[in-house]
Scaffold this active site. Structure first.
Site, PDB file in Angstrom:
ATOM      1  N   GLU A 302       0.799  -1.226   0.000  1.00  0.00           N
ATOM      2  CA  GLU A 302       0.000   0.000   0.000  1.00  0.00           C
ATOM      3  C   GLU A 302       0.835   1.282   0.000  1.00  0.00           C
ATOM      4  OE1 GLU A 302      -3.975  -1.482   2.296  1.00  0.00           O
ATOM      5  OE2 GLU A 302      -2.225  -1.158   3.571  1.00  0.00           O
TER       6      GLU A 302
HETATM    7  C1  ACM Z   1      -1.799  -5.345   4.164  1.00  0.00           C
HETATM    8  O1  ACM Z   1      -2.867  -5.825   4.571  1.00  0.00           O
HETATM    9  N1  ACM Z   1      -1.697  -4.054   3.952  1.00  0.00           N
HETATM   10  C2  ACM Z   1      -0.661  -6.191   3.900  1.00  0.00           C
END
Ligand code: ACM
Length: 489
Positions: A302
């Site tokens: 992310e």
């Molecule tokens: C994640 O759930 N951002 C790895």
């Protein structure tokens, strides 16, 4: 009617045959170890430490005499074939005694865990029915993850978790040590990370950090339970706590405040600044020196505020740093786009991702599909704790899937194993942690260990039912799912 202990083992062993006879533990019972085997001795001492308070029996540990004696428990490498591997074991009752055969510490240790499950959870008779068990894992990586960054957990709480993982033959604990909300490990060359970054937490969560001595204590405790710690420093996103601790890490040279919210994707290290790589190199270097295990998890998920080109540049440099430290790199599946190196490990979590591409580049896969094993997801719409952005995950959902068939074009040899993460945006204490992990984690343990063939929810749920009294005896705060016909004792 309650199932017999030997019919309720979790994870289910590869081979179990019922035999005649019984091994009864009595005040004369001893735990006997093959002379010179430190692995056997270590496992035997562990077992004695568990069984003495449970049974009230003295159970002295001593070197084995020549002949087997009834009522005694033997640990020996003699007769343990290569097919058992390092983690496998054989457990059999012979002429009233019980024999655990294995080739390494983990094998002896897992023999002990099976033996514990063959005994009643809380009250005697302390009898082990006649059985022959031969058992070894399907996958080498069987783990859970605890996010200590959103909300901190103490050394004692993590030890408690390690004990519970070990009871079900799980062998990895991934510690998510840094995120936007907090930094949880002392790094001597950048002390503000822990001193300032460690003072933050998600709203309602706990602050804190591990000293180096505490981390080493945890790593040693994990090793004594046949568990490897996998430390994660999440890079280059999920870094607000670091950015808040050192202004020079920021693009504009200005440190943001600590963050207590639940949004993701807004923070990034500056890929164009050379000091960024000094930071990464120092942090990973100190962490590598601290952790006895071979793995460094570098996150990579992310990074929505990092441009694609910068992300590739940054991750390439991180790969160099990890390689130089002699460690194996682990990353969330977004790192596939940065280009992988043979031997890298990729933790698959998103629905739309490309594990085949990772395999093509020489990586192996750790399966953590968010719709199945993100154990911070609610069980159902009424579950007060947890989140629901990935799915609602009832006990059956966490069990009825397979690491090899959950994504297309993945083969048995591509998959290293399975890991169930617990993110802690809404989980702030031990009781809540246990409630979200248990009993779903038992299903994950079985998926990682037991053969795929013949696995069925209908059969599993009856075995799981017998673990209600066992979890209760261990004081575990578990979810009494309506899908499971829990036994009362
Ligand atoms: C994640 O759930 N951002 C790895």
């Amino acid at each position: 009617m309650n199932k017999a202990q030997y019919e309720s083992l979790i994870p289910k062993p590869v081979l179990l045959e019922k035999r005649g006879g019984v091994c009864s533990l009595t005040p004369e019972s001893r735990i006997c170890v093959q002379a010179g085997s430190t692995w056997a001795l270590q496992a035997a001492e562990y077992l004695a430490g568990r069984l003495r308070p449970l049974t009230g029996l003295p159970l002295p540990v001593e070197e084995a005499a020549q002949a087997f004696e009834p009522g005694c428990i033997y640990f020996t490498a003699q007769g343990a074939g290569t097919e058992l591997g390092e983690e496998g074991y054989q457990l059999s009752t012979e002429e009233g005694c019980l024999i655990i055969r294995a080739r390494g510490f983990a094998g002896f240790f897992y023999g002990c865990q099976t033996l514990r499950q063959l005994l009643p959870p809380a009250e005697g008779p302390w009898e082990i029915p006649g059985v022959f068990i031969e058992d070894y894992p399907r996958f080498p990586w069987r783990g859970s993850m605890l996010d200590v960054a959103r909300s901190f957990f103490t050394v004692d709480e993590v030890k408690r978790l390690l004990d519970l993982l070990a009871a079900y033959k799980l062998n990895r604990l991934h510690l998510h040590l840094s995120d936007d909300q907090g930094w949880r490990i002392m790094i001597d060359s950048w002390p503000n990370l822990a001193l300032h970054g460690g003072s933050g937490a998600v709203e309602g969560g706990r602050a804190g950090f591990f000293t180096k001595a505490e981390y080493q204590e945890l790593a040693a405790y994990a090793q004594s339970r046949a568990i490897t710690l996998v430390p994660e420093i999440d890079l280059p996103g999920h870094t607000n706590a670091a950015l808040a601790s050192y202004p020079e890490l920021n693009r504009d040279g200005v440190a943001p405040g600590l963050y207590r919210g639940m949004k993701v994707g807004f923070s990034t290290l500056a890929a164009e600044k050379e000091i960024t790589y000094k930071f990464v190199s120092d942090v990973l270097g100190e962490l590598a020196a601290l952790t006895p295990g071979p793995y460094l998890h570098v996150g990579g998920d992310e990074a929505h505020s990092t441009k694609d080109e910068e992300y590739r540049l940054f991750m390439g440099r991180v790969q160099d740093i990890v390689a130089e430290l002699g460690k194996t790199l682990v990353g969330w599946d977004e790192i596939i786009q940065a280009g992988l190196r043979p031997g890298d490990l990729v933790q698959i979590w998103r629905k739309d991702t490309r594990p085949r591409e990772a395999v093509r580049q020489g990586a192996k896969l750790i399966m953590s599909p968010c719709t199945r094993v993100y154990l911070d997801m609610k069980y159902g719409p009424e579950t007060e704790l947890g989140q629901d952005w990935a799915a609602l995950i009832e006990v059956e959902d966490a069990y009825s899937w397979d690491p090899v068939s959950v994504y297309p074009d993945v083969g048995e040899e591509d998959v290293l194993g399975v890991e169930a993460p617990l993110w802690t945006e809404t989980i702030h204490n031990l009781g809540d942690m246990e409630y979200m992990l248990f009993p779903r984690l038992l299903g994950v343990a079985e998926i990682g260990w037991s053969p795929r063939q013949g696995r069925s929810w209908e059969e599993y749920r009856l075995r799981l039912a017998a673990h209600g009294p066992r979890l209760r005896a261990a004081g575990v705060n578990f979810y009494r799912s309506g899908q499971v016909p829990w036994e009362e004792r």
